[in-house]
Design a protein around this motif. Structure first.
Motif, PDB file in Angstrom:
ATOM      1  N   ILE A 130      19.466  44.017  44.824  1.00  0.00           N
ATOM      2  CA  ILE A 130      20.698  43.513  44.211  1.00  0.00           C
ATOM      3  C   ILE A 130      21.349  44.552  43.306  1.00  0.00           C
ATOM      4  O   ILE A 130      22.560  44.642  43.194  1.00  0.00           O
ATOM      5  N   SER A 131      20.536  45.379  42.636  1.00  0.00           N
ATOM      6  CA  SER A 131      21.102  46.363  41.714  1.00  0.00           C
ATOM      7  C   SER A 131      20.720  47.778  42.130  1.00  0.00           C
ATOM      8  O   SER A 131      19.827  47.982  42.950  1.00  0.00           O
ATOM      9  N   ASP A 132      21.405  48.745  41.556  1.00  0.00           N
ATOM     10  CA  ASP A 132      21.115  50.145  41.832  1.00  0.00           C
ATOM     11  C   ASP A 132      19.673  50.444  41.428  1.00  0.00           C
ATOM     12  O   ASP A 132      19.128  49.810  40.516  1.00  0.00           O
ATOM     13  N   TYR A 133      19.077  51.425  42.110  1.00  0.00           N
ATOM     14  CA  TYR A 133      17.700  51.811  41.781  1.00  0.00           C
ATOM     15  C   TYR A 133      17.703  53.265  41.332  1.00  0.00           C
ATOM     16  O   TYR A 133      18.265  54.129  41.996  1.00  0.00           O
ATOM     17  N   HIS A 134      17.063  53.525  40.216  1.00  0.00           N
ATOM     18  CA  HIS A 134      17.024  54.872  39.654  1.00  0.00           C
ATOM     19  C   HIS A 134      15.679  55.523  39.996  1.00  0.00           C
ATOM     20  O   HIS A 134      14.634  55.065  39.548  1.00  0.00           O
ATOM     21  N   VAL A 135      15.753  56.564  40.792  1.00  0.00           N
ATOM     22  CA  VAL A 135      14.570  57.336  41.171  1.00  0.00           C
ATOM     23  C   VAL A 135      14.409  58.454  40.153  1.00  0.00           C
ATOM     24  O   VAL A 135      15.390  59.122  39.809  1.00  0.00           O
ATOM     25  N   LYS A 136      13.193  58.648  39.695  1.00  0.00           N
ATOM     26  CA  LYS A 136      12.912  59.747  38.783  1.00  0.00           C
ATOM     27  C   LYS A 136      12.191  60.846  39.541  1.00  0.00           C
ATOM     28  O   LYS A 136      11.445  60.582  40.491  1.00  0.00           O
ATOM     29  N   LYS A 137      12.413  62.075  39.138  1.00  0.00           N
ATOM     30  CA  LYS A 137      11.689  63.201  39.726  1.00  0.00           C
ATOM     31  C   LYS A 137      10.197  62.893  39.659  1.00  0.00           C
ATOM     32  O   LYS A 137       9.684  62.487  38.617  1.00  0.00           O
ATOM     33  N   GLY A 138       9.524  63.048  40.790  1.00  0.00           N
ATOM     34  CA  GLY A 138       8.092  62.786  40.853  1.00  0.00           C
ATOM     35  C   GLY A 138       7.737  61.411  41.376  1.00  0.00           C
ATOM     36  O   GLY A 138       6.576  61.156  41.696  1.00  0.00           O
ATOM     37  N   ASP A 139       8.715  60.496  41.471  1.00  0.00           N
ATOM     38  CA  ASP A 139       8.431  59.166  42.035  1.00  0.00           C
ATOM     39  C   ASP A 139       8.001  59.296  43.489  1.00  0.00           C
ATOM     40  O   ASP A 139       8.573  60.093  44.248  1.00  0.00           O
ATOM     41  N   ARG A 140       7.015  58.512  43.883  1.00  0.00           N
ATOM     42  CA  ARG A 140       6.562  58.485  45.277  1.00  0.00           C
ATOM     43  C   ARG A 140       7.522  57.609  46.076  1.00  0.00           C
ATOM     44  O   ARG A 140       7.720  56.443  45.744  1.00  0.00           O
ATOM     45  N   LEU A 141       8.123  58.183  47.127  1.00  0.00           N
ATOM     46  CA  LEU A 141       9.138  57.455  47.886  1.00  0.00           C
ATOM     47  C   LEU A 141       8.713  57.111  49.304  1.00  0.00           C
ATOM     48  O   LEU A 141       9.215  56.165  49.890  1.00  0.00           O
ATOM     49  N   ALA A 142       7.848  57.896  49.887  1.00  0.00           N
ATOM     50  CA  ALA A 142       7.435  57.680  51.274  1.00  0.00           C
ATOM     51  C   ALA A 142       6.065  58.327  51.443  1.00  0.00           C
ATOM     52  O   ALA A 142       5.505  58.868  50.491  1.00  0.00           O
ATOM     53  N   GLN A 143       5.548  58.249  52.656  1.00  0.00           N
ATOM     54  CA  GLN A 143       4.289  58.917  52.946  1.00  0.00           C
ATOM     55  C   GLN A 143       4.404  59.672  54.254  1.00  0.00           C
ATOM     56  O   GLN A 143       5.135  59.257  55.155  1.00  0.00           O
ATOM     57  N   GLY A 144       3.725  60.803  54.307  1.00  0.00           N
ATOM     58  CA  GLY A 144       3.723  61.621  55.506  1.00  0.00           C
ATOM     59  C   GLY A 144       2.359  61.557  56.178  1.00  0.00           C
ATOM     60  O   GLY A 144       1.332  61.690  55.513  1.00  0.00           O
ATOM     61  N   ILE A 145       2.370  61.325  57.491  1.00  0.00           N
ATOM     62  CA  ILE A 145       1.130  61.218  58.253  1.00  0.00           C
ATOM     63  C   ILE A 145       1.176  62.234  59.387  1.00  0.00           C
ATOM     64  O   ILE A 145       2.070  62.168  60.244  1.00  0.00           O
ATOM     65  N   PHE A 146       0.250  63.171  59.389  1.00  0.00           N
ATOM     66  CA  PHE A 146       0.165  64.155  60.469  1.00  0.00           C
ATOM     67  C   PHE A 146      -0.521  63.508  61.667  1.00  0.00           C
ATOM     68  O   PHE A 146      -1.548  62.843  61.513  1.00  0.00           O
ATOM     69  N   MET A 147       0.050  63.732  62.858  1.00  0.00           N
ATOM     70  CA  MET A 147      -0.532  63.154  64.070  1.00  0.00           C
ATOM     71  C   MET A 147      -0.333  64.094  65.248  1.00  0.00           C
ATOM     72  O   MET A 147       0.694  64.769  65.341  1.00  0.00           O
ATOM     73  N   PRO A 148      -1.290  64.107  66.183  1.00  0.00           N
ATOM     74  CA  PRO A 148      -1.054  64.838  67.434  1.00  0.00           C
ATOM     75  C   PRO A 148      -0.161  63.989  68.336  1.00  0.00           C
ATOM     76  O   PRO A 148      -0.045  62.779  68.148  1.00  0.00           O
ATOM     77  N   TYR A 149       0.477  64.623  69.301  1.00  0.00           N
ATOM     78  CA  TYR A 149       1.270  63.857  70.269  1.00  0.00           C
ATOM     79  C   TYR A 149       0.973  64.382  71.669  1.00  0.00           C
ATOM     80  O   TYR A 149       0.436  65.461  71.854  1.00  0.00           O
ATOM     81  N   LEU A 150       1.330  63.584  72.663  1.00  0.00           N
ATOM     82  CA  LEU A 150       1.080  63.922  74.060  1.00  0.00           C
ATOM     83  C   LEU A 150       2.405  64.116  74.780  1.00  0.00           C
ATOM     84  O   LEU A 150       3.429  63.560  74.373  1.00  0.00           O
ATOM     85  N   ILE A 151       2.397  64.913  75.834  1.00  0.00           N
ATOM     86  CA  ILE A 151       3.586  65.069  76.674  1.00  0.00           C
ATOM     87  C   ILE A 151       3.224  64.669  78.104  1.00  0.00           C
ATOM     88  O   ILE A 151       2.050  64.624  78.473  1.00  0.00           O
ATOM     89  N   THR A 152       4.233  64.392  78.904  1.00  0.00           N
ATOM     90  CA  THR A 152       4.002  63.948  80.275  1.00  0.00           C
ATOM     91  C   THR A 152       3.605  65.111  81.181  1.00  0.00           C
ATOM     92  O   THR A 152       3.860  66.280  80.866  1.00  0.00           O
ATOM     93  N   ASP A 153       2.999  64.788  82.328  1.00  0.00           N
ATOM     94  CA  ASP A 153       2.595  65.811  83.300  1.00  0.00           C
ATOM     95  C   ASP A 153       3.794  66.606  83.808  1.00  0.00           C
ATOM     96  O   ASP A 153       3.693  67.800  84.064  1.00  0.00           O
ATOM     97  N   ASP A 154       4.934  65.941  83.954  1.00  0.00           N
ATOM     98  CA  ASP A 154       6.111  66.603  84.509  1.00  0.00           C
ATOM     99  C   ASP A 154       7.170  66.892  83.438  1.00  0.00           C
ATOM    100  O   ASP A 154       8.357  66.858  83.704  1.00  0.00           O
ATOM    101  N   ASP A 155       6.712  67.198  82.236  1.00  0.00           N
ATOM    102  CA  ASP A 155       7.613  67.480  81.124  1.00  0.00           C
ATOM    103  C   ASP A 155       8.559  68.621  81.486  1.00  0.00           C
ATOM    104  O   ASP A 155       8.137  69.660  81.984  1.00  0.00           O
TER     105      ASP A 155
END
Length: 179
Positions: free
Chosen positions: A138-163
């Motif tokens: 409902i109201s504006d949100y004030h982010v401060k430097k250093g606030d945690r906003l998201a998370q990063g997850i490292f993952m492997p990925y696959l490609i198709t045989d006929d990429d």
């Protein structure tokens, strides 16, 4: 040779940026922090509500009011001051923190962010991670430097045989792989 990790972007070198970290031993995600103080306005501003009312009542909406509503609904890009390096067959997924929608009314409008390995230090972009955010509260949100906003997850990925990879090299920053 290092396999994956985070580094501070050169323009933030002297700004005491916190590198992403996992909160607990078994956390999958690395907390991504804001590099700056920032205000994220609520999407429920007056012009947006007027446009919604007009659409609901099948009234015409002026071009000017529609553009004002679009500006309010536009996600904001919050800089993290960090970049991520990884193996060529890996991706960094940027996901909402579980508590952000509930406690702060902040969401990632695209659901998740996908950061490819070639986003890091390509020809025209250092690779700073930016977090796309909307404030559905409902109201504006004030982010401060250093606030945690998201998370990063490292993952492997696959490609198709006929990429049919074009072999093109990335040249650009946020949103550049679709060009």
């Amino acid at each position: 040779m290092k396999k994956r990790g985070f580094q501070i972007v050169s323009k933030y070198r002297d700004d005491q940026i916190q590198l992403p970290n996992r909160s607990t031993e078994h956390s999958a995600g690395y907390d991504l922090h804001s590099a700056v103080d920032f205000t994220i306005p609520s999407i429920w501003k007056v012009n947006f509500l007027k446009v919604l009312w007009a659409i609901k009542h099948e009234k015409s909406v002026s071009y000017e009011k529609a553009n004002q509503a679009k500006k309010i609904l536009k996600p904001f890009l919050i800089p993290t001051g960090v970049k991520a390096y990884m193996q060529p067959n890996e991706v960094l997924i940027i996901a909402n923190r579980s508590s952000s929608p509930l406690k702060r009314s902040l969401i990632l409008p695209n659901g998740i962010g996908v950061v490819d390995a070639d986003y890091y230090n390509n020809d025209s972009n250092e690779g700073e991670l930016l977090i796309q955010i909307l404030n559905v509260g409902i109201s504006d949100y004030h982010v401060k430097k250093g606030d945690r906003l998201a998370q990063g997850i490292f993952m492997p990925y696959l490609i198709t045989d006929d990429d049919l990879n074009s072999g093109k090299k990335r040249s650009g920053g946020f949103g550049s792989s679709g060009k």
